[in-house]
Motif scaffolding. Structure first.
Motif, PDB file in Angstrom:
ATOM      1  N   LEU A 447       0.834  -1.206   0.000  1.00  0.00           N
ATOM      2  CA  LEU A 447       0.000   0.000   0.000  1.00  0.00           C
ATOM      3  C   LEU A 447       0.869   1.257   0.000  1.00  0.00           C
ATOM      4  N   ALA A 450       1.830   1.878  -3.489  1.00  0.00           N
ATOM      5  CA  ALA A 450       0.675   2.339  -4.276  1.00  0.00           C
ATOM      6  C   ALA A 450       0.395   3.814  -4.028  1.00  0.00           C
ATOM      7  N   VAL A 451       0.525   4.240  -2.757  1.00  0.00           N
ATOM      8  CA  VAL A 451       0.335   5.659  -2.422  1.00  0.00           C
ATOM      9  C   VAL A 451       1.458   6.495  -3.018  1.00  0.00           C
ATOM     10  N   ALA A 495      -5.009   1.489   6.562  1.00  0.00           N
ATOM     11  CA  ALA A 495      -5.031   2.199   5.283  1.00  0.00           C
ATOM     12  C   ALA A 495      -4.781   3.693   5.493  1.00  0.00           C
ATOM     13  N   CYS A 500      -3.921   6.088   2.533  1.00  0.00           N
ATOM     14  CA  CYS A 500      -4.821   5.518   1.533  1.00  0.00           C
ATOM     15  C   CYS A 500      -6.275   5.736   1.945  1.00  0.00           C
ATOM     16  N   TYR A 501      -7.108   6.183   1.021  1.00  0.00           N
ATOM     17  CA  TYR A 501      -8.540   6.330   1.276  1.00  0.00           C
ATOM     18  C   TYR A 501      -9.124   4.963   1.629  1.00  0.00           C
ATOM     19  N   ALA A 502      -9.999   4.922   2.643  1.00  0.00           N
ATOM     20  CA  ALA A 502     -10.598   3.656   3.056  1.00  0.00           C
ATOM     21  C   ALA A 502     -12.041   3.871   3.476  1.00  0.00           C
ATOM     22  N   ARG A 518     -15.035   7.372  -4.485  1.00  0.00           N
ATOM     23  CA  ARG A 518     -13.617   7.217  -4.156  1.00  0.00           C
ATOM     24  C   ARG A 518     -12.797   8.285  -4.893  1.00  0.00           C
ATOM     25  N   GLY A 522      -4.585   8.021  -6.522  1.00  0.00           N
ATOM     26  CA  GLY A 522      -4.142   7.159  -5.445  1.00  0.00           C
ATOM     27  C   GLY A 522      -5.089   5.992  -5.199  1.00  0.00           C
ATOM     28  N   PRO A 523      -4.657   5.021  -4.393  1.00  0.00           N
ATOM     29  CA  PRO A 523      -5.445   3.819  -4.153  1.00  0.00           C
ATOM     30  C   PRO A 523      -6.612   4.058  -3.199  1.00  0.00           C
ATOM     31  N   SER A 524      -7.615   3.191  -3.303  1.00  0.00           N
ATOM     32  CA  SER A 524      -8.762   3.215  -2.396  1.00  0.00           C
ATOM     33  C   SER A 524      -9.005   1.803  -1.891  1.00  0.00           C
ATOM     34  N   LEU A 525      -9.205   1.671  -0.585  1.00  0.00           N
ATOM     35  CA  LEU A 525      -9.509   0.377   0.010  1.00  0.00           C
ATOM     36  C   LEU A 525     -10.957   0.372   0.490  1.00  0.00           C
TER      37      LEU A 525
END
Length: 539
Positions: A447, A450-451, A495, A500-502, A518, A522-525
């Motif tokens: 993660l 990914a960020v 996250a 990371c957005y969660a 979302r 960037g990534p989202s969980l």
């Protein structure tokens, strides 16, 4: 130039490599001189995972999404043992991956002197996980060794290739090669006599069946033309999903382990299998050795040894799958056959009744939601409940948009980093990682990468409080549960700690809302509470 600089030039200028995955170490710093920034910038993007296993999975996902080899730079010793699992998955699924590693000084190899990162034989350890593993002992031989590797990727049965370079050769001077040009390689065409015989058998067949594997994915148009002209039902394996397009009337999907498709295989008088291993994880995921063929089998594979494995062939052609598909499509298209293919496929689908099967019920609305909100997405799965269901339920509009670690080697921890690799390779498409609360813990640290890379990967985490599949196996075998009801962390907090957005959801409506809301950078969980989800479906 040095040997390391020559390597970078060859990768970039001769083989069009644009991305490398790796974690710098004291044994690989010379490679980074060639990659470096400023006036010496190579133009190759370097991505730093948080573990070498993550590097391998990212390279795997990049390769599957793009069709181009994923490239890794890995340090001596622990770097290679860390990436070994990812190489095992790529080997099992025939995924092109180039692993460049350092190794101790050439005059110390095999001497057991206790040097940093020393293994008794790094090359011997890795050789069983690669199409070939080569120790470079002469810098001037580098162009030839790279040419061998890319010939495997292009016209052989692909898989990982490992090239190790002793640390004292990385900065050794080397002359510029006589040519930077790439060798033009032609794929193996099918034998004309055998092709004619295969065509005759299929024309005479009353109930033909086609089995299409991952070896076919370069030629979706030819595959569709051939299947339609033959008018035969087709099983498209997990790695061939999307080959015929979405919801094609002749496509039975990856359902060869289910009774209705197995009956079709028994009843078929001629079976054409192209680019498929006919292996357990595609045809026997219930592990009862129950997949059998009743008629004559025609097999096409680029690997001669594979033609003799799993199912004995009545006619075997060692040839490129795509060229064979084109040749058969050309023959059948001139006088299309009538084999009641659509009717047989429809009857088999009705017998399967996947959308009504209680085993798949919790996941139908999940994939309906994904299809409505992200119809073009690449789905990348770990070994987890949602992936197992997707193998049966999901239809994709194109190839290279569905792959996972439930095939072949069957590792855990694949989903997140492989989805990141796919996103790097195909930034124009949304990418969804299907993961579970158990498997994601193997590579959760990615993660951070990914960020850092601002990759817009959507991570769908199915939280069912442990290793659900193994729980079921223990229960069915009357083995007391042990080690499967594991303690989960607070994924929302983790996250957030990575930046990371969660969000947590418990029903299809809130999932659709979370996907739409979302952030695009960037990534989202999105964590799906499995118990709440199942309860919402009963209301």
């Amino acid at each position: 130039m040095t040997c390391a600089e020559l390597l970078i030039r060859l990768l970039r200028d001769t083989y069009d490599v644009d991305t490398v995955f790796g974690i710098p170490g004291v044994h690989t710093v010379e490679l980074y001189r060639g990659l470096g920034g400023g006036e010496t910038a190579s133009g190759i993007r370097h991505v730093t995972p948080r573990h070498e296993q993550g590097a391998g999975f990212m390279a795997d996902g990049y390769a599957r999404a793009t069709g181009q080899p994923g490239v890794c730079f890995i340090i001596t010793g622990p770097g290679m043992t860390n990436i070994a699992t990812a190489m095992g998955q790529a080997l099992a699924d025939s995924v092109p991956m180039l692993v460049i590693s350092s190794v101790n000084r050439h005059d110390t190899l095999g001497r057991g002197q206790g040097r940093l990162h020393e293994l008794p034989s790094q090359q011997q350890l890795i050789a069983g996980l690669a199409r070939f593993s080569h120790t470079l002992l002469e810098p001037q031989a580098l162009p030839e060794v790279l040419a061998r590797a890319f010939s495997v990727f292009e016209v052989g049965r692909p898989g990982p290739v490992h090239i190790e370079i002793p640390i004292d050769l990385l900065d050794a001077p080397v002359e510029e090669p006589a040519s930077w040009r790439r060798t033009s390689l032609a794929s193996a065409s099918p034998d004309l006599e055998a092709l004619e015989k295969a065509g005759d058998w299929l024309r005479q067949a009353k109930c033909p069946l086609v089995l299409l594997g991952g070896g076919c994915i370069k030629e979706p148009s030819a595959a569709r033309s051939m299947v339609e002209a033959l008018d035969a039902p087709a099983v498209t394996t997990i790695n061939a999903k999307g080959l015929l397009g979405i919801d094609h009337p002749l496509d039975l999907g990856a359902n060869a382990s289910l009774p209705a498709v197995r009956k079709l295989a028994i009843d078929a008088d001629v079976v054409l299998a192209i680019g498929t291993e006919l292996g357990e994880t595609d045809y026997d995921v219930v592990f009862d050795d129950g997949f059998s063929l009743g008629g004559r089998l025609i097999r096409v594979d680029i690997d001669a040894e594979q033609l003799a494995r799993n199912q004995p062939a009545d006619l075997a052609l060692m040839a490129d799958a795509g060229l064979t598909l084109k040749a058969l499509a050309s023959r059948f298209s001139q006088t299309p056959l009538r084999k009641n293919g659509e009717e047989r496929t429809r009857a088999t689908r009705e017998a399967l009744a996947l959308w009504q099967d209680p085993a798949f019920a919790p996941y139908v609305s999940l994939f309906d939601t994904l299809r409505d909100t992200l119809p073009e997405a690449i789905l990348v799965g770990d070994s987890c409940a949602t992936t197992y269901a997707a193998n049966h339920l999901v239809s994709q509009p194109a190839t290279r948009r569905f792959f996972n670690a439930s095939t072949g080697y069957g590792t855990l921890g694949y989903g997140l980093p492989a989805a990141m690799g796919a996103s790097l390779g195909k930034p124009e498409l949304p990418v969804v990682a299907l993961v579970g609360d158990g498997g994601i813990m193997f590579t959760l640290t990615e993660l951070a990468c990914a960020v850092e890379e601002a990759l817009p990967v959507l991570i769908l985490l199915w939280h069912n409080q442990g290793y659900e599949e193994i729980r079921r196996y223990m229960d069915s075998a009357d083995v007391p549960r042990l080690g499967v009801d594991i303690q989960a962390p607070d994924f929302q907090m983790l996250a957030a700690g990575f930046g990371c957005y969660a969000r947590s959801v418990g029903d299809p409506e809130s999932l659709a809302e979370a996907i739409r809301e979302r952030p695009q950078q960037g990534p989202s969980l999105i964590e799906i509470d499995a118990a709440a989800w199942n309860a919402s479906l009963q209301e």
